[in-house]
Write a protein that holds these residues in place. Structure first.
Motif, PDB file in Angstrom:
ATOM      1  N   GLN A 103      18.977 -18.882  -8.862  1.00 43.21           N
ATOM      2  CA  GLN A 103      20.242 -19.205  -9.092  1.00 43.21           C
ATOM      3  C   GLN A 103      20.786 -18.260 -10.133  1.00 43.21           C
ATOM      4  O   GLN A 103      21.977 -18.412 -10.523  1.00 43.21           O
ATOM      5  N   LEU A 104      19.971 -17.210 -10.394  1.00 43.37           N
ATOM      6  CA  LEU A 104      20.802 -16.267 -11.246  1.00 43.37           C
ATOM      7  C   LEU A 104      21.461 -14.977 -10.641  1.00 43.37           C
ATOM      8  O   LEU A 104      20.801 -14.624  -9.415  1.00 43.37           O
ATOM      9  N   PRO A 105      22.424 -14.453 -10.969  1.00 38.65           N
ATOM     10  CA  PRO A 105      23.096 -13.349  -9.917  1.00 38.65           C
ATOM     11  C   PRO A 105      22.206 -12.234 -10.158  1.00 38.65           C
ATOM     12  O   PRO A 105      21.988 -11.460  -9.047  1.00 38.65           O
ATOM     13  N   ASP A 106      21.202 -11.777 -11.227  1.00 41.32           N
ATOM     14  CA  ASP A 106      20.397 -10.870 -11.453  1.00 41.32           C
ATOM     15  C   ASP A 106      18.680 -11.474 -11.334  1.00 41.32           C
ATOM     16  O   ASP A 106      17.956 -10.804 -11.873  1.00 41.32           O
ATOM     17  N   GLY A 107      18.715 -12.384 -10.719  1.00 41.41           N
ATOM     18  CA  GLY A 107      17.256 -13.158 -10.718  1.00 41.41           C
ATOM     19  C   GLY A 107      16.372 -12.485  -9.637  1.00 41.41           C
ATOM     20  O   GLY A 107      15.205 -12.972  -9.366  1.00 41.41           O
ATOM     21  N   ASP A 108      16.772 -11.822  -8.666  1.00 35.53           N
ATOM     22  CA  ASP A 108      15.912 -11.389  -7.466  1.00 35.53           C
ATOM     23  C   ASP A 108      14.700 -10.727  -8.074  1.00 35.53           C
ATOM     24  O   ASP A 108      13.453 -10.888  -7.711  1.00 35.53           O
ATOM     25  N   ALA A 109      14.553  -9.932  -8.958  1.00 37.64           N
ATOM     26  CA  ALA A 109      13.353  -9.284  -9.514  1.00 37.64           C
ATOM     27  C   ALA A 109      12.437 -10.119  -9.954  1.00 37.64           C
ATOM     28  O   ALA A 109      10.973  -9.980  -9.455  1.00 37.64           O
ATOM     29  N   MET A 110      13.003 -10.990 -10.875  1.00 37.99           N
ATOM     30  CA  MET A 110      12.077 -11.883 -11.437  1.00 37.99           C
ATOM     31  C   MET A 110      11.490 -12.990 -10.506  1.00 37.99           C
ATOM     32  O   MET A 110      10.209 -13.202 -10.199  1.00 37.99           O
ATOM     33  N   ALA A 111      12.298 -13.126  -9.311  1.00 42.44           N
ATOM     34  CA  ALA A 111      11.838 -14.209  -8.239  1.00 42.44           C
ATOM     35  C   ALA A 111      10.749 -13.484  -7.496  1.00 42.44           C
ATOM     36  O   ALA A 111       9.759 -14.071  -6.939  1.00 42.44           O
ATOM     37  N   ILE A 112      11.056 -12.239  -7.321  1.00 43.83           N
ATOM     38  CA  ILE A 112       9.898 -11.471  -6.342  1.00 43.83           C
ATOM     39  C   ILE A 112       8.544 -11.141  -7.133  1.00 43.83           C
ATOM     40  O   ILE A 112       7.501 -11.345  -6.588  1.00 43.83           O
ATOM     41  N   ARG A 113       8.700 -10.972  -8.577  1.00 43.03           N
ATOM     42  CA  ARG A 113       7.475 -10.851  -9.382  1.00 43.03           C
ATOM     43  C   ARG A 113       6.757 -12.166  -9.438  1.00 43.03           C
ATOM     44  O   ARG A 113       5.647 -12.056  -9.091  1.00 43.03           O
ATOM     45  N   LEU A 114       7.236 -13.137  -9.599  1.00 44.04           N
ATOM     46  CA  LEU A 114       6.812 -14.443  -9.432  1.00 44.04           C
ATOM     47  C   LEU A 114       6.330 -15.000  -8.077  1.00 44.04           C
ATOM     48  O   LEU A 114       5.271 -15.615  -8.090  1.00 44.04           O
ATOM     49  N   THR A 115       6.769 -14.628  -7.171  1.00 41.48           N
ATOM     50  CA  THR A 115       6.227 -14.873  -5.953  1.00 41.48           C
ATOM     51  C   THR A 115       4.994 -14.091  -5.556  1.00 41.48           C
ATOM     52  O   THR A 115       4.083 -14.715  -4.993  1.00 41.48           O
ATOM     53  N   VAL A 116       4.884 -12.756  -5.908  1.00 38.50           N
ATOM     54  CA  VAL A 116       3.798 -12.071  -5.786  1.00 38.50           C
ATOM     55  C   VAL A 116       2.674 -12.720  -6.623  1.00 38.50           C
ATOM     56  O   VAL A 116       1.579 -12.753  -6.039  1.00 38.50           O
ATOM     57  N   VAL A 117       2.735 -13.121  -7.873  1.00 38.32           N
ATOM     58  CA  VAL A 117       1.936 -13.781  -8.660  1.00 38.32           C
ATOM     59  C   VAL A 117       1.254 -15.080  -8.013  1.00 38.32           C
ATOM     60  O   VAL A 117       0.227 -15.495  -7.747  1.00 38.32           O
ATOM     61  N   SER A 118       2.482 -15.953  -7.640  1.00 35.04           N
ATOM     62  CA  SER A 118       2.040 -17.035  -6.754  1.00 35.04           C
ATOM     63  C   SER A 118       1.056 -16.781  -5.587  1.00 35.04           C
ATOM     64  O   SER A 118       0.241 -17.625  -5.297  1.00 35.04           O
ATOM     65  N   VAL A 119       1.404 -15.848  -4.843  1.00 35.62           N
ATOM     66  CA  VAL A 119       0.815 -15.562  -3.575  1.00 35.62           C
ATOM     67  C   VAL A 119      -0.582 -15.222  -3.909  1.00 35.62           C
ATOM     68  O   VAL A 119      -1.666 -15.685  -3.410  1.00 35.62           O
ATOM     69  N   VAL A 120      -0.762 -14.297  -5.098  1.00 32.21           N
ATOM     70  CA  VAL A 120      -2.332 -13.700  -5.423  1.00 32.21           C
ATOM     71  C   VAL A 120      -2.956 -14.790  -6.114  1.00 32.21           C
ATOM     72  O   VAL A 120      -4.177 -15.101  -5.768  1.00 32.21           O
ATOM     73  N   LEU A 121      -2.283 -15.756  -6.390  1.00 30.22           N
ATOM     74  CA  LEU A 121      -3.365 -17.126  -7.285  1.00 30.22           C
ATOM     75  C   LEU A 121      -3.477 -17.833  -6.317  1.00 30.22           C
ATOM     76  O   LEU A 121      -4.861 -18.409  -6.125  1.00 30.22           O
ATOM     77  N   ALA A 122      -2.914 -18.484  -5.224  1.00 29.71           N
ATOM     78  CA  ALA A 122      -2.990 -19.358  -4.246  1.00 29.71           C
ATOM     79  C   ALA A 122      -3.937 -18.711  -3.191  1.00 29.71           C
ATOM     80  O   ALA A 122      -4.968 -19.529  -2.965  1.00 29.71           O
ATOM     81  N   LEU A 123      -3.977 -17.220  -2.973  1.00 30.87           N
ATOM     82  CA  LEU A 123      -4.880 -16.713  -1.921  1.00 30.87           C
ATOM     83  C   LEU A 123      -6.260 -16.602  -2.513  1.00 30.87           C
ATOM     84  O   LEU A 123      -7.339 -16.874  -2.128  1.00 30.87           O
ATOM     85  N   GLY A 124      -6.238 -16.387  -3.980  1.00 23.13           N
ATOM     86  CA  GLY A 124      -7.304 -16.428  -4.605  1.00 23.13           C
ATOM     87  C   GLY A 124      -8.216 -17.384  -4.614  1.00 23.13           C
ATOM     88  O   GLY A 124      -9.605 -17.363  -4.379  1.00 23.13           O
ATOM     89  N   SER A 125      -7.463 -18.367  -4.859  1.00 23.73           N
ATOM     90  CA  SER A 125      -8.128 -20.003  -4.894  1.00 23.73           C
ATOM     91  C   SER A 125      -8.697 -20.455  -3.520  1.00 23.73           C
ATOM     92  O   SER A 125      -9.765 -20.825  -3.448  1.00 23.73           O
TER      93      SER A 125
END
Length: 229
Positions: free
Chosen positions: A189-211
């Protein structure tokens, strides 16, 4: 590198997922036992209720939680008045939402493991004089252990990714209910939030795949240990 705000979201996600799994697992074992080993009036309805969070929209589950456990809910108002427990807008409420959503996954894994246990082994142990409690701890529990651990890890993975019920029930409050999925939503929802969203997406994928990988590894390892591989 993650920002302090992102680390808070990661920490909160892990905390919510851990406690959601911890508190729901005993009830999942009980529900799986009732579904696999018991026969009682209304079993079909009970079965449907247990698996209902899998098929309902997650927003609907969150709204039901709001109606029942909210500040003016049918149960929530008494929790507040009698015990001072408030779930709305709290980390505890996010934990409840994650536990409800992930509960059917752990029940299903444990139920399948329990149904695969050879009842003949339990009967043989009983004829040799073992009590029901001895049979459970020496035969049934070890044989269903892969299902319990797999169910716990699947519950953990599902809790890490929970979004709809959480945002509907406890909103999106930084440091209290803003887990990784909600933080990603906020970033979009933020104009400059793409970088944050991408970083957290990577973390989410890693955690879920690891589980999920850990669940598969644990299942295979325990099956080898008990001679079922």
């Amino acid at each position: 590198m993650l920002t302090p705000e992102e680390w808070v979201a990661v920490y909160l996600s892990l905390k919510v997922a851990f406690w959601a799994t911890f508190w729901s697992l005993p009830f999942a074992v009980l529900a799986a036992w009732l579904l696999a080993r018991s026969s009682f009036p209304g079993k079909g309805l009970f079965d449907g209720v247990v698996y209902l969070p899998l098929v309902l929209p997650k927003v609907v589950v969150g709204y039901i939680l709001l109606l029942t456990l909210g500040a003016r809910g049918s149960i929530g108002q008494y929790l507040d008045a009698w015990f001072g427990i408030k779930l709305i807008f709290t980390t505890a409420g996010a934990t409840v939402a994650a536990a409800v959503i992930s509960f059917p996954l752990s029940v299903n894994a444990i139920r399948l493991a329990l149904e695969a246990v050879d009842r003949g082994l339990e009967t043989a142990a009983r004829t040799l004089g073992a009590s029901r409690l001895d049979v459970f701890f020496s035969i049934t529990l070890p044989l269903m252990l892969p299902g319990i651990l797999s169910g716990a890890l699947l519950s953990l993975a599902a809790s890490l990714g929970e979004f709809g019920a959480t945002i509907t029930f406890v909103s999106n409050i930084e440091g209290r209910t803003r887990t990784i999925p909600l933080a990603i939503y906020s970033a979009t929802q933020l104009p400059d939030g793409d970088a944050m969203a991408i970083r957290l997406t990577v973390v989410s994928v890693v955690l879920a795949l690891g589980s999920l990988l850990l669940a598969s590894l644990v299942d295979r390892r325990i099956r080898v240990m008990i001679g079922r591989a």
